[in-house]
Design a protein around this motif. Structure first.
Motif, PDB file in Angstrom:
ATOM      1  N   THR A   1     -51.696 -18.876  -7.499  1.00  0.00           N
ATOM      2  CA  THR A   1     -52.255 -18.759  -6.153  1.00  0.00           C
ATOM      3  C   THR A   1     -51.504 -19.714  -5.222  1.00  0.00           C
ATOM      4  O   THR A   1     -50.485 -20.287  -5.620  1.00  0.00           O
ATOM      5  CB  THR A   1     -53.785 -19.008  -6.182  1.00  0.00           C
ATOM      6  N   THR A   2     -51.992 -19.860  -3.992  1.00  0.00           N
ATOM      7  CA  THR A   2     -51.256 -20.652  -2.999  1.00  0.00           C
ATOM      8  C   THR A   2     -52.159 -21.736  -2.441  1.00  0.00           C
ATOM      9  O   THR A   2     -53.339 -21.487  -2.178  1.00  0.00           O
ATOM     10  CB  THR A   2     -50.777 -19.717  -1.863  1.00  0.00           C
ATOM     11  N   CYS A   3     -51.602 -22.920  -2.252  1.00  0.00           N
ATOM     12  CA  CYS A   3     -52.365 -24.062  -1.739  1.00  0.00           C
ATOM     13  C   CYS A   3     -52.984 -23.722  -0.383  1.00  0.00           C
ATOM     14  O   CYS A   3     -52.369 -23.066   0.452  1.00  0.00           O
ATOM     15  CB  CYS A   3     -51.444 -25.277  -1.583  1.00  0.00           C
ATOM     16  N   ALA A   4     -54.206 -24.197  -0.192  1.00  0.00           N
ATOM     17  CA  ALA A   4     -54.911 -23.879   1.061  1.00  0.00           C
ATOM     18  C   ALA A   4     -54.896 -25.050   2.039  1.00  0.00           C
ATOM     19  O   ALA A   4     -55.679 -25.085   2.967  1.00  0.00           O
ATOM     20  CB  ALA A   4     -56.345 -23.488   0.751  1.00  0.00           C
ATOM     21  N   TYR A   5     -54.027 -26.006   1.826  1.00  0.00           N
ATOM     22  CA  TYR A   5     -53.972 -27.128   2.775  1.00  0.00           C
ATOM     23  C   TYR A   5     -52.913 -26.888   3.857  1.00  0.00           C
ATOM     24  O   TYR A   5     -53.179 -26.228   4.823  1.00  0.00           O
ATOM     25  CB  TYR A   5     -53.745 -28.446   2.046  1.00  0.00           C
ATOM     26  N   CYS A   6     -51.688 -27.377   3.668  1.00  0.00           N
ATOM     27  CA  CYS A   6     -50.784 -27.393   4.823  1.00  0.00           C
ATOM     28  C   CYS A   6     -49.853 -26.186   4.881  1.00  0.00           C
ATOM     29  O   CYS A   6     -49.820 -25.353   3.990  1.00  0.00           O
ATOM     30  CB  CYS A   6     -49.991 -28.698   4.872  1.00  0.00           C
ATOM     31  N   GLY A   7     -49.071 -26.134   5.947  1.00  0.00           N
ATOM     32  CA  GLY A   7     -48.196 -25.006   6.207  1.00  0.00           C
ATOM     33  C   GLY A   7     -46.971 -24.911   5.315  1.00  0.00           C
ATOM     34  O   GLY A   7     -46.131 -24.030   5.501  1.00  0.00           O
ATOM     35  N   VAL A   8     -46.836 -25.813   4.331  1.00  0.00           N
ATOM     36  CA  VAL A   8     -45.723 -25.660   3.381  1.00  0.00           C
ATOM     37  C   VAL A   8     -46.013 -24.466   2.471  1.00  0.00           C
ATOM     38  O   VAL A   8     -45.115 -23.714   2.106  1.00  0.00           O
ATOM     39  CB  VAL A   8     -45.500 -26.943   2.543  1.00  0.00           C
ATOM     40  N   GLY A   9     -47.288 -24.278   2.123  1.00  0.00           N
ATOM     41  CA  GLY A   9     -47.651 -23.095   1.336  1.00  0.00           C
ATOM     42  C   GLY A   9     -47.166 -23.148  -0.093  1.00  0.00           C
ATOM     43  O   GLY A   9     -46.562 -22.194  -0.604  1.00  0.00           O
ATOM     44  N   CYS A  10     -47.436 -24.263  -0.772  1.00  0.00           N
ATOM     45  CA  CYS A  10     -46.959 -24.413  -2.150  1.00  0.00           C
ATOM     46  C   CYS A  10     -47.662 -23.433  -3.080  1.00  0.00           C
ATOM     47  O   CYS A  10     -48.865 -23.204  -2.975  1.00  0.00           O
ATOM     48  CB  CYS A  10     -47.212 -25.837  -2.633  1.00  0.00           C
ATOM     49  N   SER A  11     -46.880 -22.934  -4.022  1.00  0.00           N
ATOM     50  CA  SER A  11     -47.424 -22.024  -5.021  1.00  0.00           C
ATOM     51  C   SER A  11     -47.931 -22.851  -6.208  1.00  0.00           C
ATOM     52  O   SER A  11     -47.278 -23.807  -6.631  1.00  0.00           O
ATOM     53  CB  SER A  11     -46.301 -21.083  -5.454  1.00  0.00           C
ATOM     54  N   PHE A  12     -49.083 -22.470  -6.724  1.00  0.00           N
ATOM     55  CA  PHE A  12     -49.693 -23.213  -7.839  1.00  0.00           C
ATOM     56  C   PHE A  12     -50.140 -22.272  -8.931  1.00  0.00           C
ATOM     57  O   PHE A  12     -50.470 -21.113  -8.663  1.00  0.00           O
ATOM     58  CB  PHE A  12     -50.933 -23.976  -7.349  1.00  0.00           C
ATOM     59  N   LYS A  13     -50.166 -22.814 -10.128  1.00  0.00           N
ATOM     60  CA  LYS A  13     -50.882 -22.135 -11.196  1.00  0.00           C
ATOM     61  C   LYS A  13     -52.218 -22.842 -11.333  1.00  0.00           C
ATOM     62  O   LYS A  13     -52.257 -24.044 -11.639  1.00  0.00           O
ATOM     63  CB  LYS A  13     -50.123 -22.259 -12.511  1.00  0.00           C
TER      64      LYS A  13
ATOM     65  N   CYS B   1     -48.066 -32.054  -3.520  1.00  0.00           N
ATOM     66  CA  CYS B   1     -48.518 -33.363  -3.028  1.00  0.00           C
ATOM     67  C   CYS B   1     -49.929 -33.595  -3.536  1.00  0.00           C
ATOM     68  O   CYS B   1     -50.526 -32.725  -4.163  1.00  0.00           O
ATOM     69  CB  CYS B   1     -48.451 -33.432  -1.501  1.00  0.00           C
ATOM     70  N   VAL B   2     -50.446 -34.766  -3.222  1.00  0.00           N
ATOM     71  CA  VAL B   2     -51.752 -35.165  -3.779  1.00  0.00           C
ATOM     72  C   VAL B   2     -52.857 -34.181  -3.390  1.00  0.00           C
ATOM     73  O   VAL B   2     -53.801 -33.977  -4.154  1.00  0.00           O
ATOM     74  CB  VAL B   2     -52.099 -36.611  -3.331  1.00  0.00           C
ATOM     75  N   LYS B   3     -52.718 -33.538  -2.223  1.00  0.00           N
ATOM     76  CA  LYS B   3     -53.805 -32.656  -1.796  1.00  0.00           C
ATOM     77  C   LYS B   3     -53.851 -31.389  -2.657  1.00  0.00           C
ATOM     78  O   LYS B   3     -54.862 -31.079  -3.270  1.00  0.00           O
ATOM     79  CB  LYS B   3     -53.635 -32.299  -0.309  1.00  0.00           C
TER      80      LYS B   3
ATOM     81  N   GLY C   1     -47.578 -35.080   6.767  1.00  0.00           N
ATOM     82  CA  GLY C   1     -48.125 -33.789   7.190  1.00  0.00           C
ATOM     83  C   GLY C   1     -47.663 -32.612   6.353  1.00  0.00           C
ATOM     84  O   GLY C   1     -48.397 -31.650   6.158  1.00  0.00           O
ATOM     85  N   HIS C   2     -46.427 -32.656   5.873  1.00  0.00           N
ATOM     86  CA  HIS C   2     -45.833 -31.548   5.109  1.00  0.00           C
ATOM     87  C   HIS C   2     -45.077 -32.125   3.925  1.00  0.00           C
ATOM     88  O   HIS C   2     -43.844 -32.026   3.825  1.00  0.00           O
ATOM     89  CB  HIS C   2     -44.889 -30.737   6.009  1.00  0.00           C
ATOM     90  N   PRO C   3     -45.820 -32.772   3.016  1.00  0.00           N
ATOM     91  CA  PRO C   3     -45.200 -33.675   2.033  1.00  0.00           C
ATOM     92  C   PRO C   3     -44.149 -33.036   1.133  1.00  0.00           C
ATOM     93  O   PRO C   3     -43.141 -33.695   0.837  1.00  0.00           O
ATOM     94  CB  PRO C   3     -46.380 -34.161   1.201  1.00  0.00           C
ATOM     95  N   VAL C   4     -44.371 -31.823   0.708  1.00  0.00           N
ATOM     96  CA  VAL C   4     -43.385 -31.239  -0.215  1.00  0.00           C
ATOM     97  C   VAL C   4     -42.087 -30.920   0.527  1.00  0.00           C
ATOM     98  O   VAL C   4     -40.988 -31.160   0.013  1.00  0.00           O
ATOM     99  CB  VAL C   4     -43.978 -30.004  -0.931  1.00  0.00           C
ATOM    100  N   PHE C   5     -42.208 -30.456   1.758  1.00  0.00           N
ATOM    101  CA  PHE C   5     -40.987 -30.292   2.545  1.00  0.00           C
ATOM    102  C   PHE C   5     -40.384 -31.667   2.829  1.00  0.00           C
ATOM    103  O   PHE C   5     -39.153 -31.843   2.804  1.00  0.00           O
ATOM    104  CB  PHE C   5     -41.261 -29.543   3.858  1.00  0.00           C
ATOM    105  N   GLY C   6     -41.239 -32.660   3.066  1.00  0.00           N
ATOM    106  CA  GLY C   6     -40.754 -34.031   3.307  1.00  0.00           C
ATOM    107  C   GLY C   6     -39.897 -34.516   2.148  1.00  0.00           C
ATOM    108  O   GLY C   6     -38.857 -35.156   2.344  1.00  0.00           O
TER     109      GLY C   6
END
Ligand code: SF4
Ligand code: SF4
Ligand code: SF4
Ligand code: FES
Length: 945
Positions: free
Chosen positions: A239-251, A276-278, A409-414
């Protein structure tokens, strides 16, 4: 098995292809690939411990040794690249003996508690012991690490050094992937240990709890506490993270319907296995005790809530809307879509309002963040979205980060950005505050243009002045790709003396020489990329700055290819999607104006209803109309306007003036305290749909557990619509997406089937771009004539000026561990990092006011007053104060004013003139808020009783 396969070392991309022989099998791989990986591609698993395919090889464990025909010794296959014609042997007695010896050494210093270890069944050390056939351990070391003390300080994971094999995967993950460099490998040989700093606990270290080290650890040393408590998960759903606009994919790794852990998905194209932590850890809010699971109604906000059945709640809501429309007219009602809900849900809400309510009174929380992006990029490029995919940053040579704080704000892109900077790209930060990127391990910004809040337009125009007057224009790009007449007009405008860095210095406060050097740096490399955030948009001239940024990129030819572009960093998970889905009052899905008869006809035919041709009310206009008495009912899905919108007094008064406020949310949020109908919504874990991230990437959201209240949000909207007499009969969100695709040219090729096949798709996806579009405007811009349009960007100072009464400028932002209004993150252990909003103030300003760290300070603007604790820091410049806005009791928006962007009404959150004084009591508003909240909680408790 739901675990991802590990190829041992990262994939290499090279034009040269190499063929070799491994155990008699032919392997053909790109040059630079390790033998370990090449073997894995032909199904030969060489034992390994210190290697993993998310990290560069290190070659420390020597478990992966092989023999090469004609070569000497036994090289490590993880650090040895393939060569043409090479013949490799991965298994024979000699190799087996060496590997067993290695394992014996590891195991001799390892607690043999496999059966009771939380990693049992998910431990690479255990797997390798089996793989090498370890049967006995001959060594009995005199000293061991078996009594090393565990560190449980991090709320989400434990560190048990007694199980550490010193493979350094965690250290490398923290460096290479996250870029924080929090972990160190101390000592040599047997004495070497891993730690987050000498005698330091994880919580006291630089660690930002991204989880990359936990992910990389092959043993139970770094381990999620939830796995320790609950045991190993047994299935996983992507599924996809529901926090920031990076939109990380998760299992989402599950046990039945319980999420045990969220593991970043290696194949996720936005995050490539990072998090990220979130997204990684802060998902517990979904099952928090505060979750609302019963629909409720009440006549007045002074009444206790009455829990009712879904049918009663929906019928009551529909009857109220009908009553109000009959009494006050069709336009007296409206609704707000959510940038946290899925595309399908957002689409349905705007459809309900346009087709069911019969007006265009629909707006979105994206109004308060990125509406200037939509406006500015549509005018200049012809499309309201960022131009690149995230990976494009890896080809940028100079990167401008303006009004954004990616590491928070966008940690994985950061992290990706930091990686590129460590590789040598140059960074220009344009921000009033010293964000982390300005100076972080192995990264130092080439320029930090520390401008005064509210002067972005003067800054961007001054940069353009240097580009034009120093002949740094990409003439060829402008001639072939842009509207030349608009460029000429712009050039004549820009060269006016008052746009020069020297004259602008008085406005921005940034020395002209720095502006000149930064402009030259950006304009003279092959690839210059601009990333910006709410520090650009949330101003009275937000749209102007966005157009200024677009002008600069066009003038320097930094568009239409990898490594360049204009990239808005979207705040919430589905800001892009909610805008795409027609959430604004003047636009149908796909940004088509409601006044266009052809577009309207298309939707009228599909929706079988007559549609209004006039744009409806924006959120601020709804508030105005409510206070005037002409707007009486609001359907608000997944948005907390009472906390997030500016000028809280005004918003609260408007909500109180309405006769029916319907809130659909997972918690009784601040807005719900003013509501008459509460419809309990579903978290992202409870529904299926899609989110669209800042790169226009449409990613799957998949239900991992049933909705706690019984329905996904799209189903609730559908129930309401049917009760209102406008029929909706979707049985699955994929049907909603099919309708979106049929009606929206840029989504024409999107379907659930394709998303499942490709993992995610970047729109436009249609017959011209069947696989989607990672980079936009490669051949031509999306304006009707295909040309980029230059816009004039005259600086107009905000009316929000410092005065003797309000001598400081307040600006706001987010922090890594919390998210927006905090409704989700405040209900997780993330409060361990940030449990209150603080006011950052420069030492000089603090001293002038007799303020020291931790003092309570009153912050007063012309809109209101609130009280926070002071944080004295040089991160802010003199004259500027800063706060986050994650806690409702902070009342950050009590002080923000109703000023807004001239084109889009995006609030001017980033500039508020304030006075700061030392105080000893909460502000009047805070006391009132505490009383009101208390009352509402009592009314809720009474209803539960
Ligand atoms: S959690 Fe992230 S930041 Fe913390 S030590 Fe591990 S990799 Fe580094
Ligand atoms: S903590 Fe885990 S990853 Fe780090 S060195 Fe020890 S075993 Fe390796
Ligand atoms: S970077 Fe954003 S999308 Fe990714 S895990 Fe963190 S909050 Fe979620
Ligand atoms: S896996 Fe190659 S040396 Fe450790």
């Amino acid at each position: 098995m739901y675990k991802d396969r590990d190829f041992g070392t990262p994939a290499r991309s090279a034009t040269q292809i190499v063929t070799l022989e491994i155990d008699g099998f032919k392997a053909t791989v790109p040059a630079g690939t390790s033998i370990l990986r090449a073997a894995a591609t032909v199904g030969i698993e060489i034992p390994k411990l210190c290697a993993t395919d998310s990290l560069e090889p290190f070659g420390s464990c020597r478990l992966c040794v092989v023999q090469i025909e004609g070569g000497r010794g036994m090289p490590a296959s993880c650090t040895t690249p393939v060569a043409e014609g090479m013949k490799v042997v991965t298994q024979n007695q000699k190799l087996a003996d060496v590997r067993r010896g290695v394992m014996e050494l590891y195991i001799s210093d390892h607690p043999l508690d496999c059966l009771t270890c939380a990693s049992n069944g998910d431990c690479e050390l255990q797997d390798m012991a089996g793989a090498v056939g370890l049967r006995e351990v001959r060594y009995k070391p005199v000293t061991t690490h078996l009594n090393a003390e565990s560190d449980h300080s991090n709320p989400y994971f434990s560190f048990d050094p007694s199980k550490c094999i010193v493979c350094s995967r965690c250290v490398r993950a923290c460096e290479e992937i996250q870029g924080t460099f929090a972990l160190t490998l101390d000592g040599r040989g047997f004495a070497s240990t891993v730690s987050p700093g000498q005698n330091q606990a994880f919580m006291d270290s630089e660690c930002v709890s991204c989880g990359a080290c936990v992910q990389a650890c092959p043993t139970a040393t770094l381990m999620e506490k939830e796995v320790i408590a609950q045991g190993q998960p047994e299935h996983a759903i992507i599924t996809t993270c529901a926090y920031c606009g990076v939109g990380c994919s998760f299992k989402a790794e599950m046990k039945g319907e319980q999420v045990i852990r969220m593991v970043p998905h290696k194949d996720g194209k936005a995050n490539h296995g990072h998090s990220c932590v979130k997204g990684r850890f802060a998902f517990g809010y979904a099952t928090h005790k505060d979750r609302m699971v019963k629909p409720m109604i009440r006549r007045s906000i002074k009444d206790p809530w009455q829990p009712v059945s879904w049918q009663e709640a929906i019928e009551y809501a529909a009857s109220e809307i009908k009553r109000i429309q009959a009494k006050y007219g069709k336009d007296s009602v409206g609704g707000i879509t959510s940038s946290r809900c899925t595309n399908e849900e957002t689409y349905l809400v705007q459809k309900l309002i346009r087709a069911g309510f019969g007006n265009n009174n629909v707006d979105t929380c994206a109004r308060v963040c990125h509406s200037p992006t939509g406006y500015g990029l549509k005018r200049t490029f012809g499309e309201s979205s960022g131009t690149q995919d995230f990976d494009s940053v890896m080809a940028a040579e100079v990167i401008i980060v303006m009004g954004a704080n990616p590491t928070d704000g966008h940690p994985v892109f950061g992290s990706l950005l930091k990686k590129r900077l460590r590789e040598g790209a140059k960074l220009i930060v344009i921000d009033p505050r010293e964000i982390d990127l300005v100076k972080t391990p192995h990264v130092q910004a080439a320029y930090h243009l520390k401008l005064r809040p509210g002067t972005n337009v003067a800054m961007i125009t001054a940069l353009a002045y240097v580009v034009v007057t120093e002949n740094l224009i990409d003439e060829e790009f402008v001639k072939t790709r842009c509207d030349v007449a608009s460029f000429e007009k712009w050039r004549n405008f820009i060269i006016q003396e008052h746009h020069s860095p020297e004259v602008s210095e008085a406005i921005t406060g940034v020395p002209a020489v720095l502006v000149r050097e930064a402009a030259r740096l950006y304009a003279t490399v092959n690839n210059g990329a601009i990333y910006y955030g709410l520090g650009v948009t949330e101003h009275s001239q937000g749209s102007t700055t966005v157009m200024g940024v677009a002008n600069l990129a066009m003038a320097t030819g930094n568009l239409g290819r990898n490594g360049v572009g204009v990239n808005p960093l979207r705040g919430q998970n589905n800001v892009q999607g909610s805008c795409d889905m027609g959430s604004f009052p003047h636009e149908f899905p796909g940004y088509r104006h409601v006044s266009n008869p052809e577009t309207r006809q298309l939707f009228e035919q599909a929706w079988q209803v007559n549609l209004a041709a006039e744009p409806g009310l924006r959120i601020p206009n709804m508030f105005e109309a409510a206070l005037e008495g002409s707007f009486k009912a609001l359907y608000c899905e997944g948005e907390d306007i009472a906390q997030s919108d500016p000028d809280t007094h005004h918003v609260h008064a408007a909500l109180q003036a309405m006769e029916c406020v319907i809130v659909q949310d997972i918690f009784l949020n601040e807005t719900a305290k003013f509501a008459h109908v509460f419809l309990p919504g579903a978290s992202f874990l409870e529904k299926t749909g899609t989110f669209t991230n800042a790169e226009r990437r449409i990613s799957p959201v998949r239900q991992v557990m049933r909705p706690l209240a019984g329905y996904a949000d799209w189903e609730i909207t559908q129930l309401l619509s049917n009760a209102l007499g406008y029929p909706m009969n979707y049985s699955h969100p994929s049907q909603i997406m099919d309708e979106i695709a049929a009606l929206t040219p840029s989504f024409q090729g999107v379907s659930y089937e394709k998303i499942d096949q490709m993992g995610s798709i970047q729109w436009p996806c249609n017959q011209d771009y069947p696989e989607g579009t990672p980079i936009m405007h490669t051949e031509q811009f999306l304006r009707d004539d295909g040309k980029g349009l230059f816009m004039l960007t005259e600086y107009v100072a905000t009316t929000e000026k410092v005065t003797a009464m309000f001598p400081l400028i307040l600006t706001t932002g987010r922090i890594l561990s919390q998210y927006n209004v905090g409704a989700q993150t405040r209900r997780t252990a993330n409060v361990a990092w940030h449990s209150e909003d603080r006011l950052e103030i420069h030492p000089q300003d603090a001293e002038d006011r007799g303020i020291v760290n931790n003092d309570w300070v009153g912050i007063k603007s012309r809109a209101g007053e609130t009280v926070l604790r002071a944080l004295v820091t040089e991160r802010v410049q003199p004259g500027v104060v800063y706060t986050t806005f994650h806690f409702p009791e902070s009342g950050a928006n009590v002080i923000t004013t109703d000023n807004s962007d001239w084109a889009t009404n995006c609030p001017e959150y980033k500039v508020t003139a304030v006075q700061v004084t030392k105080v000893y009591a909460l502000s009047e508003w805070q006391q009132h808020y505490a009383d009101f909240s208390q009352q509402q909680m009592e009314l809720l408790a009474q209803s539960v009783e």
